[in-house]
Design a protein around this motif. Structure first.
Motif, PDB file in Angstrom:
ATOM      1  N   LEU A 195      11.100   7.048   4.524  1.00  0.00           N
ATOM      2  CA  LEU A 195      10.269   6.526   3.437  1.00  0.00           C
ATOM      3  C   LEU A 195       9.154   5.634   3.971  1.00  0.00           C
ATOM      4  N   GLU A 196       9.473   4.793   4.949  1.00  0.00           N
ATOM      5  CA  GLU A 196       8.440   3.931   5.518  1.00  0.00           C
ATOM      6  C   GLU A 196       7.352   4.745   6.218  1.00  0.00           C
ATOM      7  N   GLU A 197       7.742   5.812   6.918  1.00  0.00           N
ATOM      8  CA  GLU A 197       6.743   6.663   7.563  1.00  0.00           C
ATOM      9  C   GLU A 197       5.828   7.323   6.536  1.00  0.00           C
ATOM     10  N   GLU A 198       6.410   7.781   5.448  1.00  0.00           N
ATOM     11  CA  GLU A 198       5.588   8.397   4.402  1.00  0.00           C
ATOM     12  C   GLU A 198       4.609   7.385   3.810  1.00  0.00           C
ATOM     13  N   GLU A 199       5.073   6.139   3.591  1.00  0.00           N
ATOM     14  CA  GLU A 199       4.175   5.115   3.066  1.00  0.00           C
ATOM     15  C   GLU A 199       3.044   4.812   4.047  1.00  0.00           C
ATOM     16  N   ASP A 200       3.354   4.735   5.356  1.00  0.00           N
ATOM     17  CA  ASP A 200       2.307   4.486   6.351  1.00  0.00           C
ATOM     18  C   ASP A 200       1.275   5.611   6.370  1.00  0.00           C
ATOM     19  N   GLU A 201       1.755   6.853   6.264  1.00  0.00           N
ATOM     20  CA  GLU A 201       0.820   7.980   6.241  1.00  0.00           C
ATOM     21  C   GLU A 201      -0.089   7.912   5.028  1.00  0.00           C
ATOM     22  N   GLU A 202       0.467   7.548   3.872  1.00  0.00           N
ATOM     23  CA  GLU A 202      -0.361   7.432   2.668  1.00  0.00           C
ATOM     24  C   GLU A 202      -1.411   6.341   2.825  1.00  0.00           C
ATOM     25  N   ILE A 203      -1.027   5.213   3.423  1.00  0.00           N
ATOM     26  CA  ILE A 203      -1.992   4.122   3.621  1.00  0.00           C
ATOM     27  C   ILE A 203      -3.112   4.559   4.573  1.00  0.00           C
ATOM     28  N   GLU A 208      -8.813   6.270   5.533  1.00  0.00           N
ATOM     29  CA  GLU A 208      -9.775   7.284   5.966  1.00  0.00           C
ATOM     30  C   GLU A 208     -10.706   7.681   4.827  1.00  0.00           C
ATOM     31  N   GLU A 209     -10.156   7.824   3.621  1.00  0.00           N
ATOM     32  CA  GLU A 209     -11.015   8.158   2.477  1.00  0.00           C
ATOM     33  C   GLU A 209     -12.030   7.056   2.211  1.00  0.00           C
ATOM     34  N   GLU A 210     -11.613   5.777   2.323  1.00  0.00           N
ATOM     35  CA  GLU A 210     -12.554   4.669   2.118  1.00  0.00           C
ATOM     36  C   GLU A 210     -13.663   4.682   3.172  1.00  0.00           C
ATOM     37  N   MET A 211     -13.317   4.956   4.445  1.00  0.00           N
ATOM     38  CA  MET A 211     -14.333   5.018   5.497  1.00  0.00           C
ATOM     39  C   MET A 211     -15.321   6.159   5.231  1.00  0.00           C
ATOM     40  N   GLU A 212     -14.818   7.299   4.803  1.00  0.00           N
ATOM     41  CA  GLU A 212     -15.713   8.413   4.491  1.00  0.00           C
ATOM     42  C   GLU A 212     -16.637   8.053   3.340  1.00  0.00           C
TER      43      GLU A 212
END
Length: 308
Positions: A195-203, A208-212
């Motif tokens: 679950l923590e890995e999935e949350e890190d991937e979402e963050i 990345e979307e904000e940088m784009e």
């Protein structure tokens, strides 16, 4: 020696185990009776020559009794298997009962037709699909429903107890206990790590979307500045063309009207260009829209007219 009339007198006037009397008629329960009625012609015991047709395992069988076999009870009735074809079966009945009484011949043929029709209906009913009615016991269904509900409640309770114990083990409440289920504890830890890995991937994806989006916004600002500079250059070119062209007579009202019409046309062209570019930016942009207002500087011709 068999005497048919003597046998019939005994059976009709005295007791017969196959006889059944009713208010309207007297019936016979004997298996080989060709009509089912208790009469002199139809009685299989009081007639030394007799014939009937029965159904055996889906086929018609003809039974014939003759006086020549009266002294052998085990061979008294001759069995003849009739074919399934109705016409061929009728031919065999006519052949075997050629010189018999017409009453027995007619009843045997009638019995053959009835049995063949019954067998045809039987085959059709077997081929036809039938709905099977099954009884429902309401008490059993109610008991099963209550058992299912109890099992669900027990399963939920077991899950909650397991979660609570795992949380306590994780927090270190039971430090001195060494016989706790390690497999379940490790499984819970693995699930939390996933679950923590999935949350890190979402963050990371959100960053990345904000940088784009910021890069696109910067590129849009650069494009707007270039458009503004190009529009200013167009205005200057138009002003230089008006200065290099013919000299207008400002005292004439018609010349002033022509100048105003030309300025209006220039403004329309600039506004149409800005609108088309703004539409293109709206299609490209995914975030908030940015509105830009353009201020048109007065041309040299307008300044000269104001000075006059």
């Amino acid at each position: 020696m068999q005497h048919d009339d003597a046998v019939w007198n005994l059976l009709s006037q005295n007791f017969c185990s196959f006889k059944v009397k009713t208010r309207t008629n007297t019936f016979c329960k004997h298996e080989y009776n060709v009509t089912g009625l208790c009469s002199r012609q139809a009685c299989p015991l009081a007639n030394s020559r007799y014939a009937t047709i029965l159904e055996r395992e889906g086929r018609c069988v003809m039974y014939i009794k003759t006086i020549e076999r009266a002294h052998m009870p085990n061979r008294l009735w001759e069995k003849i298997k009739l074919p399934s074809n109705y016409t061929k079966a009728l031919e065999i009945v006519d052949e075997r009962m050629q010189y018999w009484p017409k009453f027995l011949v007619h009843k045997a043929k009638q019995r053959l037709t009835k049995i063949t029709q019954y067998l045809i209906r039987k085959r059709r009913l077997k081929l036809r699909a039938k709905t099977r009615l099954v009884g429902i016991n309401k008490k059993v269904e109610k008991r099963d429903r209550s058992r299912e509900a109890k099992a669900l409640r027990a399963a939920k309770l077991d899950r909650t107890i397991e979660k609570e114990l795992l949380e306590r083990l994780r927090s270190g409440t039971y430090d001195s206990i060494y016989n706790f289920p390690k497999v379940q504890y490790e499984k819970a830890l693995e699930e939390e790590a996933e679950l923590e890995e999935e949350e890190d991937e979402e963050i990371e994806e959100e960053e990345e979307e904000e940088m784009e989006y910021e890069a696109e916004y910067d590129s849009e600002e650069d494009e707007e500045e270039e458009e503004y500079a190009s529009s200013m250059q167009d205005m200057e070119d138009l002003g230089s063309e008006s200065r290099n062209g013919e000299k207008f007579d400002f005292d004439d009202d018609s010349d002033l009207d022509d100048e105003e019409i030309a300025e209006e046309e220039v403004r329309k062209v600039l506004t149409s260009r800005s609108k088309t570019r703004a539409k293109g930016r709206k299609r490209k942009s995914r975030g908030a829209s940015v509105q830009v207002e353009y201020e048109n500087e007065p041309t040299t011709t307008q300044q000269e007219t104001k000075g006059h």
